[in-house]
Design a protein around this motif. Structure first.
Motif, mmCIF file in Angstrom:
data_model
loop_
_atom_site.group_PDB
_atom_site.id
_atom_site.type_symbol
_atom_site.label_atom_id
_atom_site.label_comp_id
_atom_site.label_asym_id
_atom_site.label_seq_id
_atom_site.Cartn_x
_atom_site.Cartn_y
_atom_site.Cartn_z
ATOM 1 N N SER A 280 0.956 -1.213 -0.112
ATOM 2 C CA SER A 280 -0.005 0.008 -0.107
ATOM 3 C C SER A 280 0.849 1.147 0.018
ATOM 4 C CB SER A 280 -0.922 0.238 1.204
ATOM 5 O OG SER A 280 -1.994 -0.829 0.787
ATOM 6 N N VAL A 281 2.286 1.143 0.247
ATOM 7 C CA VAL A 281 3.021 2.282 0.078
ATOM 8 C C VAL A 281 2.885 2.910 -1.172
ATOM 9 C CG1 VAL A 281 5.285 3.348 0.299
ATOM 10 C CG2 VAL A 281 4.524 2.019 2.192
ATOM 11 N N LYS A 283 0.378 3.189 -3.123
ATOM 12 C CA LYS A 283 -0.698 4.070 -3.396
ATOM 13 C C LYS A 283 -0.100 5.649 -3.184
ATOM 14 C CE LYS A 283 -3.840 0.619 -1.347
ATOM 15 N NZ LYS A 283 -4.570 0.366 -0.156
ATOM 16 N N ILE A 284 0.898 5.910 -2.817
ATOM 17 C CA ILE A 284 1.240 7.393 -2.764
ATOM 18 C C ILE A 284 1.639 7.731 -4.399
ATOM 19 C CG2 ILE A 284 3.173 9.011 -2.238
ATOM 20 C CD1 ILE A 284 3.582 7.246 0.352
ATOM 21 N N PHE A 332 -7.649 6.785 0.558
ATOM 22 C CA PHE A 332 -6.217 6.514 0.747
ATOM 23 C C PHE A 332 -5.732 6.567 2.217
ATOM 24 C CE2 PHE A 332 -2.045 8.765 1.556
ATOM 25 C CZ PHE A 332 -1.274 8.205 0.671
ATOM 26 N N SER A 335 -6.704 3.023 3.358
ATOM 27 C CA SER A 335 -5.879 2.033 2.551
ATOM 28 C C SER A 335 -6.814 1.073 1.774
ATOM 29 C CB SER A 335 -4.928 1.436 3.334
ATOM 30 O OG SER A 335 -3.821 0.865 2.581
ATOM 31 N N MET A 456 -1.270 12.148 2.806
ATOM 32 C CA MET A 456 -0.283 11.239 3.735
ATOM 33 C C MET A 456 -0.456 11.861 5.259
ATOM 34 S SD MET A 456 3.201 11.213 1.579
ATOM 35 C CE MET A 456 4.126 10.240 2.571
ATOM 36 N N VAL A 459 -3.310 9.987 7.202
ATOM 37 C CA VAL A 459 -2.877 8.827 7.539
ATOM 38 C C VAL A 459 -2.655 8.639 8.901
ATOM 39 C CG1 VAL A 459 -1.618 6.349 7.074
ATOM 40 C CG2 VAL A 459 -2.474 7.881 5.145
ATOM 41 N N LYS A 479 2.444 6.542 5.212
ATOM 42 C CA LYS A 479 1.549 5.532 4.497
ATOM 43 C C LYS A 479 2.156 4.242 5.060
ATOM 44 C CE LYS A 479 -1.920 4.043 2.097
ATOM 45 N NZ LYS A 479 -2.036 3.045 3.106
ATOM 46 N N THR A 480 1.072 3.317 5.614
ATOM 47 C CA THR A 480 1.645 1.837 5.488
ATOM 48 C C THR A 480 1.571 1.004 4.657
ATOM 49 O OG1 THR A 480 -0.910 1.333 6.262
ATOM 50 C CG2 THR A 480 0.344 2.221 8.003
#
Length: 562
Positions: A280-281, A283-284, A332, A335, A456, A459, A479-480
């Motif tokens: 999922s990082v 997704k940035i 986002f 996630s 971000m 999150v 972000k996880t």
């Protein structure tokens, strides 16, 4: 008459010796009495950005001998060597008594001070035939700290790993030579011919690393790898504005002063050699492409179904739900894989591919380190289900450095800097040596950069997935990532990669830290396994570099909705 003839013959022979055979005689004398001693160049020094020495050469000697001169006094010489440098007398005697040669090695890498005391005692005892060759000892004062980055040299003083290998030619310099006339015992003739070709010492480098930050990052990373029973971990901290790598941690690590004790698997710099699906990082990067292309904005409203079909399978979110009203920011922050797929389907695959390529995926970053992997980026005409996978971090592979550099570029007002580990270089005369730098390039607009930074921040803010890493005096964002690991042997997934990336301060990002934990078996989420490494590392960075605490407020929870 007879006396005259004898005198004449003697005179003729003298003329032959002094005139006619001068060149032959000189050549013979030179071959028998001329010694050539190599003069190794002093290898350049590696320091961190604050001057802490990370690699330096200490004067040392290889002790050699002419066994035809040392054989008879081998016992006495060996006893003196044991007295001054320790070791085994019988091993020394093997070289001192070697048959069929006039050259043999007796001992290697003897510190210069020890050799000087030995040479003084040999001279006092009028023992000849023992010589020296310069053979510096390379030491690494930081030990295991950044060992995989710095690397090490072999017994021939050649770099074989890390920066020692990548910069070997520049660090090594150019060796010189001294040629002089010597007596049969090997002693220099004071008024004899002497030709000196000086060595040119190597270039020294100041690295971008900060050993203080590096130590904190490695220590906390080791704690988390052990706590979660993981195979390994990496953590990179980068200056967002310049692309300079402040820390590059690898665990397990090794001590490059004791290579013989190291596990070969730990000598690799996993931060650049190990590619993996980021989860999922990623997704940035997806959101940066979506916002920059105008496909979505943070407040774009979505209706997220409980599941979505893709490639003959079904994708669900980690947090199970019915139809959910949510913003793009919320998708986002929470996630949502489904939300990312829905938004990505609104962008042509070719355009998404171009963005990811511009972010540096699918090719090495070009950092000044050896063995960098390229990762993998599917082609522009990828299958639809591949596009879906990439949207939430599968179907594409990256190195930790690639992912860090891409995110730093997005946060740097949208300008990507090629990552670098070298800050400056100087030659033996103290003159600056230029370091080749790639030109920065724009990857997204300033407006898109601000949008991504704001998302971000959501999150780690109220209502987000990673509120445990929030900092009281700084606005931060992150972000996880929790990605299933692809197993090429089975063609399926087995185990996880837990990751977290965070930046600060969120209103004007200065530093970014990316952490990835390989195959954690005791709690596999990025929040649990990786985020604590980010938190401790970032706190150290912000304190060390005097970053001013935040004075403004960040996004609120009501901007997310669910």
């Amino acid at each position: 008459m007879a006396l005259a003839i004898v005198v004449s013959v003697c005179a003729g022979r003298l003329v032959q010796l002094q005139v006619l055979d001068t060149q032959a005689y000189a050549a013979s004398a030179e071959a028998a009495m001329t010694r050539s001693v190599p003069l190794p160049a002093e290898r350049g020094v590696l320091t961190d950005r604050n001057g802490a020495v990370m690699a330096v050469s200490q004067p040392a000697m290889d002790i050699t001998c002419d066994p035809t001169l040392t054989r008879e006094k081998a016992d006495e010489i060996a006893a003196l060597m044991v007295a001054h440098i320790g070791g085994d007398a019988e091993k020394y005697k093997e070289g001192l008594t070697k048959e069929g040669t006039r050259f043999a090695y007796v001992a290697r890498k003897v510190p210069a001070a020890q050799y000087d005391r030995l040479a003084a005692d040999l001279a006092e005892a009028q023992i000849y035939g023992v010589f020296r060759e310069s053979s510096p000892i390379r030491t690494y004062p930081e030990g295991s700290n950044a060992a995989a980055v710095v690397g090490f040299i072999n017994g021939q003083n050649e770099g074989v790993a890390g920066l020692e290998m990548q910069l070997d030619e520049q660090l090594a310099g150019q060796p010189g030579q001294e040629v002089f006339e010597a007596s049969p015992s090997g002693q220099r003739i004071p008024l004899g011919q002497n030709v000196l070709t000086p060595a040119q010492n190597g270039v020294s480098y100041e690295l971008t690393l900060d050993t203080r930050v590096q130590a904190v990052s490695e220590r906390k990373l080791a704690e988390q790898v052990k706590k979660h029973n993981a195979d390994s971990g990496v953590a990179i901290t980068m200056d967002v504005k310049t692309g300079e790598v402040i820390a590059m941690a690898n665990v397990p690590t090794f001590d490059n002063n004791r290579i013989e004790d190291a596990d070969s698997d730990d000598m690799f710099n996993r931060s650049i050699t190990q590619a993996f699906e980021p989860g999922s990082v990623q997704k940035i990067l997806t959101m940066a492409a979506l916002t920059d292309s105008g496909t979505v904005a943070p407040q774009t409203r979505l209706v997220i179904p409980p599941s979505i079909e893709s490639g003959g399978g079904t994708v669900r979110d980690v947090v199970q739900h019915n139809y959910a009203q949510i913003t793009a920011r919320g998708a986002f922050a929470y996630s949502s894989n489904i939300g990312m797929i829905m938004m990505s389907r609104e962008m042509p695959k070719e355009r998404m591919h171009q963005y990811l390529s511009d972010f540096g995926l699918g090719r090495p970053t070009g950092i000044e380190l050896p063995g960098e992997a390229a990762g993998s980026l599917p082609p522009a005409d990828m299958e639809d289900y591949t596009r879906d996978q990439i949207a939430f971090g599968q179907g594409v592979s990256v190195t930790a450095l690639q992912q860090t550099a891409a995110i730093a570029g997005i946060l740097n007002d949208g300008v990507y800097n090629q990552p670098t580990i070298l800050r400056s270089a100087t030659d033996a005369n103290g003159q600056d040596v230029p370091i080749k730098r790639a030109e920065p390039r724009r990857v997204v607009s300033e407006e898109s950069s601000e949008m991504v930074a704001s998302m971000m921040e959501s999150v780690v803010g109220p209502g987000g997935f990673a509120t445990n890493v929030a900092m009281e005096d700084y606005r931060t964002g992150g972000k996880t990532g929790t990605a299933e690991k692809y197993d090429p042997e089975t063609g399926g997934y087995n185990g996880y990669t837990a990751s977290f990336v965070g930046m600060a301060p969120a209103e004007d990002p200065q530093y970014v830290t990316y952490v990835a934990i390989d195959n954690p078996r005791n709690g596999h989420t990025g929040t649990a396994a990786a985020a604590p490494v980010y938190h401790d590392t970032m706190r150290t960075v912000l304190a060390n570099y005097g970053v001013t605490p935040s004075t403004t407020e960040g996004p609120t929870e009501d901007q997310l909705t669910w």
